[in-house]
Design a protein around this motif. Sequence first.
Motif, mmCIF file in Angstrom:
data_model
loop_
_atom_site.group_PDB
_atom_site.id
_atom_site.type_symbol
_atom_site.label_atom_id
_atom_site.label_comp_id
_atom_site.label_asym_id
_atom_site.label_seq_id
_atom_site.Cartn_x
_atom_site.Cartn_y
_atom_site.Cartn_z
ATOM 1 N N SER A 259 -44.088 -66.029 -37.501
ATOM 2 C CA SER A 259 -43.890 -64.728 -36.875
ATOM 3 C C SER A 259 -43.506 -63.713 -37.944
ATOM 4 C CB SER A 259 -42.787 -64.811 -35.820
ATOM 5 O OG SER A 259 -41.535 -64.997 -36.450
ATOM 6 N N PRO A 260 -43.787 -62.440 -37.733
ATOM 7 C CA PRO A 260 -43.385 -61.416 -38.703
ATOM 8 C C PRO A 260 -41.878 -61.414 -38.942
ATOM 9 C CG PRO A 260 -44.944 -60.489 -37.136
ATOM 10 C CD PRO A 260 -44.597 -61.869 -36.656
ATOM 11 N N GLU A 261 -41.105 -61.676 -37.887
ATOM 12 C CA GLU A 261 -39.654 -61.713 -38.039
ATOM 13 C C GLU A 261 -39.230 -62.881 -38.928
ATOM 14 O OE1 GLU A 261 -41.114 -61.844 -34.900
ATOM 15 O OE2 GLU A 261 -40.936 -59.699 -34.472
ATOM 16 N N GLY A 262 -39.895 -64.019 -38.750
ATOM 17 C CA GLY A 262 -39.587 -65.196 -39.566
ATOM 18 C C GLY A 262 -39.917 -64.971 -41.033
ATOM 19 N N VAL A 263 -41.062 -64.332 -41.297
ATOM 20 C CA VAL A 263 -41.455 -64.028 -42.675
ATOM 21 C C VAL A 263 -40.463 -63.056 -43.302
ATOM 22 C CG1 VAL A 263 -43.234 -62.953 -44.109
ATOM 23 C CG2 VAL A 263 -43.893 -64.524 -42.290
ATOM 24 N N THR A 264 -40.057 -62.042 -42.547
ATOM 25 C CA THR A 264 -39.087 -61.061 -43.051
ATOM 26 C C THR A 264 -37.757 -61.735 -43.357
ATOM 27 O OG1 THR A 264 -40.148 -59.303 -41.793
ATOM 28 C CG2 THR A 264 -37.901 -58.900 -42.533
ATOM 29 N N ALA A 265 -37.308 -62.620 -42.471
ATOM 30 C CA ALA A 265 -36.035 -63.324 -42.690
ATOM 31 C C ALA A 265 -36.118 -64.219 -43.922
ATOM 32 C CB ALA A 265 -35.664 -64.142 -41.459
ATOM 33 N N LEU A 266 -37.237 -64.920 -44.087
ATOM 34 C CA LEU A 266 -37.416 -65.779 -45.257
ATOM 35 C C LEU A 266 -37.419 -64.955 -46.535
ATOM 36 C CD1 LEU A 266 -37.971 -68.519 -46.543
ATOM 37 C CD2 LEU A 266 -40.409 -68.166 -46.062
ATOM 38 N N LYS A 267 -38.116 -63.831 -46.501
ATOM 39 C CA LYS A 267 -38.171 -62.964 -47.683
ATOM 40 C C LYS A 267 -36.787 -62.436 -48.041
ATOM 41 C CE LYS A 267 -40.781 -59.303 -49.749
ATOM 42 N NZ LYS A 267 -42.039 -58.650 -49.826
ATOM 43 N N ARG A 268 -36.025 -61.997 -47.046
ATOM 44 C CA ARG A 268 -34.658 -61.506 -47.300
ATOM 45 C C ARG A 268 -33.775 -62.608 -47.879
ATOM 46 N NH1 ARG A 268 -34.124 -58.364 -41.792
ATOM 47 N NH2 ARG A 268 -35.092 -56.395 -42.388
ATOM 48 N N SER A 269 -33.926 -63.803 -47.345
ATOM 49 C CA SER A 269 -33.141 -64.938 -47.843
ATOM 50 C C SER A 269 -33.475 -65.236 -49.305
ATOM 51 C CB SER A 269 -33.411 -66.166 -46.974
ATOM 52 O OG SER A 269 -32.805 -67.301 -47.519
ATOM 53 N N MET A 270 -34.752 -65.217 -49.643
ATOM 54 C CA MET A 270 -35.168 -65.473 -51.026
ATOM 55 C C MET A 270 -34.665 -64.365 -51.957
ATOM 56 S SD MET A 270 -39.007 -66.933 -50.305
ATOM 57 C CE MET A 270 -39.438 -67.183 -52.007
ATOM 58 N N GLU A 271 -34.712 -63.126 -51.501
ATOM 59 C CA GLU A 271 -34.232 -62.007 -52.318
ATOM 60 C C GLU A 271 -32.732 -62.080 -52.540
ATOM 61 O OE1 GLU A 271 -35.665 -58.484 -50.376
ATOM 62 O OE2 GLU A 271 -37.701 -58.748 -51.185
ATOM 63 N N SER A 272 -31.974 -62.441 -51.501
ATOM 64 C CA SER A 272 -30.526 -62.531 -51.691
ATOM 65 C C SER A 272 -30.181 -63.698 -52.615
ATOM 66 C CB SER A 272 -29.797 -62.646 -50.352
ATOM 67 O OG SER A 272 -30.076 -63.875 -49.725
ATOM 68 N N GLY A 273 -30.964 -64.761 -52.573
ATOM 69 C CA GLY A 273 -30.764 -65.866 -53.511
ATOM 70 C C GLY A 273 -31.003 -65.426 -54.946
ATOM 71 N N ALA A 274 -32.031 -64.620 -55.160
ATOM 72 C CA ALA A 274 -32.320 -64.114 -56.508
ATOM 73 C C ALA A 274 -31.214 -63.172 -56.981
ATOM 74 C CB ALA A 274 -33.671 -63.404 -56.519
ATOM 75 N N GLU A 275 -30.689 -62.369 -56.084
ATOM 76 C CA GLU A 275 -29.591 -61.471 -56.462
ATOM 77 C C GLU A 275 -28.323 -62.247 -56.805
ATOM 78 O OE1 GLU A 275 -29.538 -58.844 -53.092
ATOM 79 O OE2 GLU A 275 -31.044 -57.516 -53.981
ATOM 80 N N ARG A 276 -28.047 -63.324 -56.056
ATOM 81 C CA ARG A 276 -26.895 -64.180 -56.389
ATOM 82 C C ARG A 276 -27.082 -64.840 -57.757
ATOM 83 N NH1 ARG A 276 -27.439 -65.484 -51.011
ATOM 84 N NH2 ARG A 276 -28.439 -67.475 -51.482
ATOM 85 N N MET A 277 -28.314 -65.237 -58.060
ATOM 86 C CA MET A 277 -28.613 -65.833 -59.358
ATOM 87 C C MET A 277 -28.314 -64.830 -60.478
ATOM 88 S SD MET A 277 -32.304 -67.086 -60.801
ATOM 89 C CE MET A 277 -32.964 -65.471 -60.476
ATOM 90 N N LEU A 278 -28.663 -63.572 -60.264
ATOM 91 C CA LEU A 278 -28.367 -62.538 -61.257
ATOM 92 C C LEU A 278 -26.863 -62.383 -61.445
ATOM 93 C CD1 LEU A 278 -30.738 -59.462 -60.769
ATOM 94 C CD2 LEU A 278 -30.402 -60.820 -62.825
#
Length: 175
Positions: free
Chosen positions: A53-72
């Motif tokens: 679903s578009p909502e699921g893709v958006t949630a996955l993308k946000r989760s991946m982005e926040s993981g990358a920001e935590r890595m930084l």
Amino acid sequence: MSEARNILVGLDGSPQAEGALDVAIELAIANHGRLTILTAAPQLPYLACTGASPEGVTALKRSMESGAERMLCRAVERVPDNVSVTTIFTPRPIREALISRIEDGSHDLVVLGSRDRGRICSALLGSVSRFALRHSPVPVLVVRAPSPREGDSRPRRPGSSLRRSRPAPLRALPR
């Protein structure tokens, strides 16, 4: 490398990129330089989005982005206080963002990790380090992860891969 005072390092969370960050930190300390740590938002594979679903893709993308920001944030914590550091998180593809930053940032050196996938895998999956070597107007230092030695469970220190090992003694071959 003594004139490398403005160092750009790419970070993707892999052990090879972590090793590249260690080397970049050591160079910045030795040269009284500054670091710029660049990471890109992970790109979602097309197949991961198929049927979602578009909502699921958006949630996955946000989760991946926040993981990358935590890595930084964790990367910045590793940098000593006497080294100036800038972080850049970009939604653009890493190759595009890397070259753009090199051209805009007046960096002296780019430090990247390499997974050593080989020519075929690199051609299929892409290799950011090979791309940077071909397109960067400034020197690129590619840091390869040391190959683990069997039975060696000692933790490695940052930069330990820079030391050269002693060559094995020469032996006469039987005739």
